[in-house]
Design a protein around this motif. Structure first.
Motif, mmCIF file in Angstrom:
data_model
loop_
_atom_site.group_PDB
_atom_site.id
_atom_site.type_symbol
_atom_site.label_atom_id
_atom_site.label_comp_id
_atom_site.label_asym_id
_atom_site.label_seq_id
_atom_site.Cartn_x
_atom_site.Cartn_y
_atom_site.Cartn_z
ATOM 1 N N ASN A 97 2.900 52.167 -46.596
ATOM 2 C CA ASN A 97 1.441 52.147 -46.670
ATOM 3 C C ASN A 97 1.013 51.029 -47.611
ATOM 4 O O ASN A 97 1.480 50.957 -48.754
ATOM 5 C CB ASN A 97 0.906 53.478 -47.205
ATOM 6 N N LEU A 124 -11.483 47.860 -50.204
ATOM 7 C CA LEU A 124 -10.057 48.087 -49.973
ATOM 8 C C LEU A 124 -9.846 48.719 -48.600
ATOM 9 O O LEU A 124 -10.660 49.526 -48.139
ATOM 10 C CB LEU A 124 -9.486 49.020 -51.053
ATOM 11 N N GLN A 125 -8.751 48.348 -47.958
ATOM 12 C CA GLN A 125 -8.378 48.948 -46.684
ATOM 13 C C GLN A 125 -6.913 49.347 -46.768
ATOM 14 O O GLN A 125 -6.094 48.557 -47.241
ATOM 15 C CB GLN A 125 -8.556 47.934 -45.546
ATOM 16 N N THR A 126 -6.580 50.571 -46.330
ATOM 17 C CA THR A 126 -5.180 50.979 -46.328
ATOM 18 C C THR A 126 -4.676 51.051 -44.894
ATOM 19 O O THR A 126 -5.323 51.632 -44.025
ATOM 20 C CB THR A 126 -5.006 52.338 -47.033
ATOM 21 N N VAL A 127 -3.519 50.420 -44.663
ATOM 22 C CA VAL A 127 -2.892 50.467 -43.344
ATOM 23 C C VAL A 127 -1.481 51.032 -43.496
ATOM 24 O O VAL A 127 -0.870 50.928 -44.555
ATOM 25 C CB VAL A 127 -2.825 49.072 -42.682
ATOM 26 N N ALA A 128 -0.992 51.644 -42.409
ATOM 27 C CA ALA A 128 0.381 52.144 -42.374
ATOM 28 C C ALA A 128 1.170 51.242 -41.436
ATOM 29 O O ALA A 128 0.741 50.989 -40.306
ATOM 30 C CB ALA A 128 0.402 53.585 -41.869
ATOM 31 N N LEU A 129 2.297 50.721 -41.910
ATOM 32 C CA LEU A 129 3.089 49.788 -41.124
ATOM 33 C C LEU A 129 4.463 50.390 -40.850
ATOM 34 O O LEU A 129 5.076 50.974 -41.745
ATOM 35 C CB LEU A 129 3.274 48.471 -41.889
ATOM 36 N N ASN A 130 4.943 50.210 -39.619
ATOM 37 C CA ASN A 130 6.335 50.573 -39.325
ATOM 38 C C ASN A 130 7.258 49.624 -40.073
ATOM 39 O O ASN A 130 6.995 48.429 -40.144
ATOM 40 C CB ASN A 130 6.619 50.427 -37.826
ATOM 41 N N THR A 157 -1.238 42.271 -45.604
ATOM 42 C CA THR A 157 -1.572 41.102 -46.436
ATOM 43 C C THR A 157 -2.492 41.501 -47.582
ATOM 44 O O THR A 157 -3.206 42.493 -47.510
ATOM 45 C CB THR A 157 -2.261 40.021 -45.594
ATOM 46 N N PRO A 195 5.052 44.130 -38.406
ATOM 47 C CA PRO A 195 3.669 44.294 -38.856
ATOM 48 C C PRO A 195 3.487 43.668 -40.232
ATOM 49 O O PRO A 195 4.480 43.398 -40.933
ATOM 50 C CB PRO A 195 3.494 45.804 -38.915
ATOM 51 N N GLN A 196 2.236 43.452 -40.635
ATOM 52 C CA GLN A 196 1.955 42.766 -41.894
ATOM 53 C C GLN A 196 0.904 43.506 -42.704
ATOM 54 O O GLN A 196 -0.087 43.980 -42.173
ATOM 55 C CB GLN A 196 1.480 41.343 -41.613
ATOM 56 N N ARG A 216 -4.963 47.046 -49.006
ATOM 57 C CA ARG A 216 -5.257 45.614 -48.945
ATOM 58 C C ARG A 216 -6.612 45.300 -49.588
ATOM 59 O O ARG A 216 -7.570 46.046 -49.417
ATOM 60 C CB ARG A 216 -5.291 45.146 -47.485
ATOM 61 N N GLU A 217 -6.685 44.180 -50.303
ATOM 62 C CA GLU A 217 -7.962 43.726 -50.853
ATOM 63 C C GLU A 217 -8.695 42.949 -49.765
ATOM 64 O O GLU A 217 -8.280 41.863 -49.374
ATOM 65 C CB GLU A 217 -7.731 42.849 -52.089
#
Lengths: 308, 250
Positions: free
Chosen positions: B154, B163-169, B141, B138-139, B157-158
């Motif tokens: 976690n 802003l957006q927050t994502v959780a990546l494995n 960016t 996962p990415q 991201r701009e």
């Protein structure tokens, strides 16, 4: 030549920049299909069917696409790719995120940020913060392209395309959405505004950005900022205009207290008319400004507001 | 956990590039070069993860000719533990760079790869995402916050709207934006120490990858010049010009 254009949207409305990306597609060929990947995005689909020159709108409406996670969207686009020679997305943060992933999955190069189409395999794109313009030929059989919208006009919305619902769901299961912290503003988007007024380090603090509000109200303008103002915490990141922020080309760009580093100029120097307000007569911003005024912004802004 | 940081040698961000008179490319002869600013932020983030006890080892890597060793030494001075140069004289497409990096990821098995979101020369913004695709990771960016929590990271991201927050494995790929951190300066003792840190050179040809170019640069031209503007003396004059000469306001 079949072309797939991926629609930029927020599940409720189609972003105006997509209309410019479709214009770029029309310069490549005439068989254009749109893809709307989202969740509960009926309004977007409806708007997409009206985009001029589009024959089909593919719709993937599933929770897996709600937040445009690159892992999921790129799998979907890759699955559809065999039917198309060109795949285009808008060079905004969503397209910039998933498109290189698509390109790598297809084992092709990506041509980023094109500003002109020379032929079906040759494109023009700025490099070095726009201080050089390169003409690049793609040697791959499939072209994956992102489009810088300042290079193209919007197409009309008088079309009547057919809707095709896709049933496949591509959920990579690698990532999940946690939260959004989006700036709520009554003003137009930087990408869509015909007038932009931007503040830089010279604004001194975030509160002083209020001095731009009255002028923005009178001109129907969007408010932007230089990197210096964002880094200093005066305003949020989504206001940054520049090489690696938003690239804009409004009819009128007013730069206030912005010195004009090459990275900022890269984001706005294609504006039709540029006005610079700066107290330093040596500031490089004056070299690109059509109209410059050497003045203290704290005097000039209230006066400008009162005289508009 | 291991953190891999791919970096790029580029023109110094303060230097305005010139186009060659024959329009074949830009002229980089005798130009000041540096680590791409976004890559510098990537190194800083990796070093901070190590200082916080999250990362155990930071490996800097660059693809290029011998001159990029200068930037790798800088990365070592900033806190990377060791460096790898994948040697080639060719200027490779982002996809081919990503394929070389993929091989190194397979060998080194880092839990996190942190890259700059784009280089300020080619302005492509591709390599991190392509590496993520090739490695099946996962990415996150355009990161402004990176938090490793258990087997996830976690990433805030701009994005265009804020802003957006994502959780990546984990393992995952992160690309840096400007607000992620403020890179430190290398201290003199650390610059001296960096000279003794390991730097391994591996020829690109040894990776067994087809590195044929996928794009062809046909020409490079200078941008259209804006014609010189004028300095107005008063706000009244400015408003008058905008209304009657430029006709951009009414």
């Amino acid at each position: 030549m079949s072309i797939l254009v991926i629609v930029e949207h927020d599940n409720s409305s189609l972003k105006a920049e997509t209309l410019k990306t479709v214009n770029a597609a029309q310069k490549i060929g005439s068989d254009i299909t749109l893809l709307v990947a989202g969740f509960n995005c009926q309004n977007v689909v409806e708007a997409a069917t009206k985009v001029n020159g589009v024959s089909k709108v593919l719709v993937a409406d599933n929770a897996a696409y709600e937040h445009q996670l690159a892992e999921n969207v790129s799998l979907l686009v890759t699955e559809l790719a065999s039917d198309y020679e060109h795949i285009l997305a808008t060079a905004l943060t969503t397209g910039k995120n998933f498109m290189p992933r698509v390109a790598a999955l297809l084992d092709v190069a990506q041509i980023s940020d094109i500003i002109a189409v020379e032929s079906s395999d040759t494109f023009v794109r700025p490099i070095y913060a726009g201080n050089a313009i390169s003409t690049v030929q793609s040697l791959d059989s499939k072209k994956v392209i992102t489009v810088r919208t300042t290079g193209f006009d919007a197409v009309a919305t008088d079309g009547n395309a057919e809707v095709v619902t896709l049933n496949t769901v591509t959920d990579a299961g690698l990532s999940s959405h946690v939260s959004d912290e989006l700036t709520v503003s009554e003003r137009p988007d930087l990408g869509a505004a015909s007038v932009i007024i931007s503040g830089g380090r010279g604004m001194q603090n975030g509160d002083n950005f209020k001095l731009l509000d009255g002028i923005a109200d009178k001109l129907g303008a969007a408010i932007g900022a230089s990197r210096a103002a964002v880094d200093a915490g005066f305003v949020p990141n989504d206001m940054q205009v520049g090489q690696t922020g938003k690239i804009v080309a409004p009819d009128l760009y007013i730069a206030v207290g912005i010195s004009g580093a090459i990275q900022h100029l890269a984001g706005m120097k294609d504006s039709k008319v540029i006005v610079a307000i700066n107290k330093d007569p040596e500031a490089p911003i004056f070299q690109v400004a059509d109209y410059g005024i050497v003045a203290d912004l704290f005097d000039a802004l209230p006066e400008l507001e009162s005289k508009l | 956990m291991k953190v891999l940081v791919p970096i790029k040698r580029v023109i110094d961000y303060n230097v305005k590039v010139r186009v060659k008179p024959d329009h074949s490319n830009v002229d980089l002869a005798n130009t000041k070069m540096a680590i791409n600013p976004f890559c510098e932020i990537a190194i800083e983030e990796a070093v901070r993860l190590k200082e916080a006890g999250t990362a155990t080892e930071v490996i800097a890597i660059s693809v290029g000719d011998k001159s990029c060793q200068e930037q790798l030494r800088t990365a070592l001075a900033l806190g990377a533990d060791r460096a790898i140069q994948i040697e080639t004289d060719e200027s490779l497409d982002a996809l081919n760079i990503a394929k070389l990096l993929q091989k190194v990821v397979e060998e080194e098995q880092p839990q996190l790869v942190i890259l700059g979101k784009q280089s300020i020369d080619s302005d492509n913004n591709q390599t991190g995402q392509m590496l993520a695709a090739l490695t099946g990771m996962p990415q996150g960016t355009f990161a402004s916050v990176v938090k490793v929590e258990g087997d996830k990271v976690n990433v805030t991201r701009e994005v265009d709207g804020g802003l957006q927050t994502v959780a990546l494995n984990l393992p995952a790929i992160v690309t840096t934006d400007l607000r992620l951190n403020e890179p430190r300066y290398a201290s003199l003792p650390n610059i001296m120490k960096a000279k003794r840190k390991p730097l391994v050179v591996k020829p690109a040809a040894d990776f067994g990858i087809d590195l044929t170019a996928r794009t062809k640069l046909l020409k490079v031209t200078p941008p259209a010049e804006r014609k010189a503007g004028i300095v107005v003396e008063s706000i009244d004059e400015l408003v008058e010009k905008l209304k009657n000469e430029a006709k951009v306001i009414s």
